[in-house]
Design a protein around this motif. Structure first.
Motif, PDB file in Angstrom:
ATOM      1  N   ILE A   1      38.225  54.843  38.775  1.00 31.61           N
ATOM      2  CA  ILE A   1      37.788  54.697  37.376  1.00 31.61           C
ATOM      3  C   ILE A   1      38.095  55.955  36.572  1.00 31.61           C
TER       4      ILE A   1
ATOM      5  N   ASP B   1      32.879  60.126  26.773  1.00 28.28           N
ATOM      6  CA  ASP B   1      33.950  59.303  27.344  1.00 28.28           C
ATOM      7  C   ASP B   1      33.625  58.902  28.787  1.00 28.28           C
TER       8      ASP B   1
ATOM      9  N   GLN C   1      30.875  56.279  28.834  1.00 26.13           N
ATOM     10  CA  GLN C   1      31.363  54.962  28.443  1.00 26.13           C
ATOM     11  C   GLN C   1      32.172  54.299  29.560  1.00 26.13           C
ATOM     12  N   LEU C   2      33.051  55.062  30.191  1.00 23.04           N
ATOM     13  CA  LEU C   2      33.837  54.511  31.303  1.00 23.04           C
ATOM     14  C   LEU C   2      32.931  54.001  32.421  1.00 23.04           C
TER      15      LEU C   2
ATOM     16  N   GLN D   1      29.716  53.118  32.177  1.00 22.84           N
ATOM     17  CA  GLN D   1      28.957  51.963  31.710  1.00 22.84           C
ATOM     18  C   GLN D   1      29.822  50.700  31.716  1.00 22.84           C
ATOM     19  N   ASN D   2      31.108  50.854  31.448  1.00 28.38           N
ATOM     20  CA  ASN D   2      32.024  49.716  31.508  1.00 28.38           C
ATOM     21  C   ASN D   2      32.174  49.187  32.935  1.00 28.38           C
ATOM     22  N   ASP D   3      31.796  50.001  33.920  1.00 28.69           N
ATOM     23  CA  ASP D   3      31.862  49.609  35.333  1.00 28.69           C
ATOM     24  C   ASP D   3      30.459  49.263  35.862  1.00 28.69           C
ATOM     25  N   ASP D   4      29.587  48.805  34.988  1.00 29.17           N
ATOM     26  CA  ASP D   4      28.245  48.338  35.358  1.00 29.17           C
ATOM     27  C   ASP D   4      27.263  49.425  35.749  1.00 29.17           C
TER      28      ASP D   4
END
Length: 191
Positions: free
Chosen positions: A38, A78, A81-82, A84-87
């Motif tokens: 990620i 950043d 956010q990355l 959080q985008n991965d749960d």
């Protein structure tokens, strides 16, 4: 998940202590690879399995703690956010200290099989690393810590903050002993 009060969260996610699970190390390794993927565009300085699940044989909350260290001026927003985008669930963000605390495996029905707590910090000489090493080096200290946790679980099963606070003197005392014994082990190189 609907907005919940702290008391409701503590009921859904109580303090649970379990015998050491030999799968903890592979669960950590699996999530480490996922994090490296990620965050492949970022300079990861160090990533470590910390906490009680990283100490073989130690009773622990079945939560894999991971310390992810990035350069001092990493892009906090950043990275948050990355993740959080991965749960990952952002539990705490400290802009001054440049730290993030995130969780994974917290479902509307309680804990998933694999639960993680990710500590994102700038590269540093962190107590968590020394404490882990000290417990690994001294099984008698690990047993003392285990006894403390078992006693506190009975008192604070549904109050995670009180449980953590009640352990803090022991953790700090042992971390300071470890920093003396293992002086400089995790000091970042001077740039």
């Amino acid at each position: 998940m609907k907005e919940m009060s702290l008391e409701e969260l503590w009921q859904l996610y109580p303090i649970i202590l379990k015998d050491h699970n030999p799968n903890y190390q592979s669960w950590y390794a699996e999530e480490k690879q996922r994090l490296l993927h990620i965050l492949h565009d970022y300079d990861i300085c160090r990533i470590n399995h910390i906490g009680s699940t990283s100490v073989e044989g130690l009773i622990a909350k079945p939560t894999i703690d991971i310390l992810l260290e990035l350069p001092k001026y990493y892009a906090v927003n950043d990275i948050a956010q990355l993740l959080q985008n991965d749960d990952w669930i952002l539990m705490q963000k400290d802009d001054k200290q440049r730290t993030l605390d995130l969780g994974k495996g917290y479902t509307p029905n309680g804990f998933a099989e694999k639960v993680y707590h990710l500590h994102v910090k700038p590269l540093g000489d962190w107590n968590e690393l020394y404490f882990r090493d000290y417990l690994r080096q001294y099984p008698n200290v690990a047993r003392q810590y285990e006894a403390l946790k078992l006693g506190l679980k009975e008192r604070f099963e549904h109050d995670r903050d009180a449980y953590t606070y009640a352990k803090s003197d022991f953790v700090m005392e042992q971390s300071q002993k470890a920093k003396l014994e293992f002086a400089g082990r995790y000091l970042p190189p001077e740039h």
